[in-house]
Design an enzyme around this catalytic site. Structure first.
Site, PDB file in Angstrom:
ATOM      1  N   LYS A  17      -9.446  -1.174 -16.721  1.00 17.45           N
ATOM      2  CA  LYS A  17     -10.093  -1.403 -18.026  1.00 17.45           C
ATOM      3  C   LYS A  17     -11.533  -1.900 -17.838  1.00 17.45           C
ATOM      4  O   LYS A  17     -12.459  -1.373 -18.443  1.00 17.45           O
ATOM      5  CB  LYS A  17      -9.287  -2.423 -18.861  1.00 17.45           C
ATOM      6  N   ARG A  94      -3.082  -8.132 -27.105  1.00 15.17           N
ATOM      7  CA  ARG A  94      -2.069  -8.061 -26.054  1.00 15.17           C
ATOM      8  C   ARG A  94      -0.681  -8.375 -26.587  1.00 15.17           C
ATOM      9  O   ARG A  94       0.278  -8.362 -25.829  1.00 15.17           O
ATOM     10  CB  ARG A  94      -2.410  -9.104 -24.993  1.00 15.17           C
ATOM     11  N   ARG A 133      -9.132  -6.112  -5.235  1.00 13.01           N
ATOM     12  CA  ARG A 133     -10.243  -6.313  -6.173  1.00 13.01           C
ATOM     13  C   ARG A 133     -11.129  -7.492  -5.741  1.00 13.01           C
ATOM     14  O   ARG A 133     -10.654  -8.548  -5.350  1.00 13.01           O
ATOM     15  CB  ARG A 133      -9.706  -6.611  -7.575  1.00 13.01           C
ATOM     16  N   ARG A 166     -10.066 -13.165  -7.494  1.00 12.55           N
ATOM     17  CA  ARG A 166      -9.473 -13.959  -8.574  1.00 12.55           C
ATOM     18  C   ARG A 166      -8.177 -14.631  -8.127  1.00 12.55           C
ATOM     19  O   ARG A 166      -7.391 -14.030  -7.404  1.00 12.55           O
ATOM     20  CB  ARG A 166      -9.186 -13.057  -9.784  1.00 12.55           C
ATOM     21  N   ARG A 177       2.426 -10.944 -13.946  1.00 13.82           N
ATOM     22  CA  ARG A 177       1.573 -10.345 -14.996  1.00 13.82           C
ATOM     23  C   ARG A 177       2.117  -8.988 -15.431  1.00 13.82           C
ATOM     24  O   ARG A 177       2.041  -8.616 -16.591  1.00 13.82           O
ATOM     25  CB  ARG A 177       0.133 -10.190 -14.479  1.00 13.82           C
TER      26      ARG A 177
END
Ligand code: AP5
Length: 224
Positions: A17, A94, A133, A166, A177
Site C-alpha cells: 500500500k 480497517r 522492509r 519497524r 497482524r
C-alpha cells in the site's frame, strides 16, 4: 480536464500500500494519508495519543476506533477543504465501524469515495516482504532489501540517512497482524464489493506490474 477522485487502498500488511501510494501521489492530484504514518508521528512526538497507541501497534493489534477515527477524518476534512486534490487513504478504514464513520464524514462534506483498490496477497509472501522492509526515518520512503533496495543498500537515496526496521515487522508480530487483518479488516472487501467500489489487484507481482494494474484503474476513473 481530469476529475479529482478519492481513493482507499485496502490490503493486508506488506501488500504494498505505502509503495504504490507514493507513486499514485506523484502522478495524480492525491494527498496520501496513511493512518499508520500519522500514529507513528504521534509516537515520535511523544503526544498523549502517541503514548496510548504504542502497545497496540507494537503487538500488532489495531488501535481502538475511538483513538484513530477522529485523527484521520479531521485530516481528510482539512485536505478536501482546499478542493485541489483528492485523498488517498492508506490503512484506513480497517474496521466496519471506521468504514461507516468515514462514509458519514464524506457525505457531510458533500464528497464520496470513488474506488477501493484492493491489493490482494497471500500470507506466505507477506512475511518475506515485511522482514525485508526498511524505511527512511526522515521522509518515510519504503525499501526492501532485495525487491526494492536503496542504491547503497543502507541509507535513503533522497535523505542519505541510515534506514530503519519497524518494531512491528518482527515475524511473530507480523503473524499477529495477519490474523487481525483477516478477523477485522477482510470483511471490508465484501462491504465495498456490495457498494460497487471494489477494484481487485494482484499484489503478488513485481512492483512495476502491480503499478500498471493500479494505473489502469485510476486512469479510467479520472478520465470519466
Ligand atoms: P500500517 O503502517 O498501516 O501498516 P500495515 O497496513 O500493516 O501496512 P504496512 O505499512 O506494513 O504495509 P504496506 O501494505 O504499506 O506495504 P509496503 O508498501 O510498506 O499500520 C501499522 C499499525 O498501526 C497497525 O498494526 C495498527 O496497530 C495501527 N493502525 C494503523 N491504521 C490503523 C487503523 N485504521 N485502525 C487501527 N489501527 C491502525 O511494502 C512492504 C515491503 O514489501 C516493503 O519492503 C516494499 O519495498 C516491499 N514491496 C512492496 N510491493 C512489493 C512487490 N510488489 N513485490 C515485492 N516487494 C514489494
Amino acid at each position: 480536464m481530469k476529475r479529482i477522485v478519492n481513493l482507499i487502498l485496502l490490503g493486508p500488511p506488506g501488500a504494498g500500500k505505502g509503495t504504490q501510494a507514493k507513486r499514485l501521489a506523484e502522478k495524480y492530484p492525491l494527498e496520501h494519508l496513511s493512518s499508520g504514518d500519522m500514529l507513528r508521528a504521534e509516537r515520535a512526538a511523544k503526544s498523549e495519543l502517541g503514548q496510548k497507541v504504542t502497545s497496540f501497534m507494537d503487538s500488532g493489534k489495531l488501535v481502538p476506533d475511538e483513538l484513530v477515527t477522529e485523527v484521520v477524518i479531521s485530516r481528510i476534512r482539512q485536505e478536501l477543504s482546499h478542493g485541489k486534490k483528492g485523498v488517498l487513504l492508506d490503512g484506513f478504514p480497517r474496521t466496519l465501524g471506521q468504514a461507516k464513520d468515514l462514509e458519514k464524514a464524506f457525505s457531510g462534506m458533500g464528497a464520496k469515495i470513488d474506488a477501493v483498490i484492493d491489493l490482494m496477497l497471500v500470507s506466505e509472501l507477506i512475511v518475506d516482504r515485511m522482514s525485508g522492509r526498511r524505511s527512511c526515518p526522515k521522509c518515510g520512503r519504503v525499501y526492501h532489501v532485495s525487491a526494492n533496495p536503496a542504491k547503497d543498500g543502507q541509507s535513503c537515496d533522497d535523505c542519505h540517512v541510515p534506514l530503519d526496521q519497524r518494531v512491528d515487522d518482527k515475524e511473530e508480530v507480523v503473524r499477529n497482524r495477519l490474523t487481525v487483518y483477516s478477523d477485522q479488516t477482510l470483511p471490508l472487501e465484501e462491504y465495498y464489493k456490495k457498494a460497487g467500489l471494489l477494484k481487485p489487484v494482484d499484489a503478488s507481482r513485481e512492483i512495476d506490474t502491480v503499478w500498471l494494474q493500479i494505473e489502469k484503474i485510476v486512469d479510467a476513473l479520472v478520465e470519466k
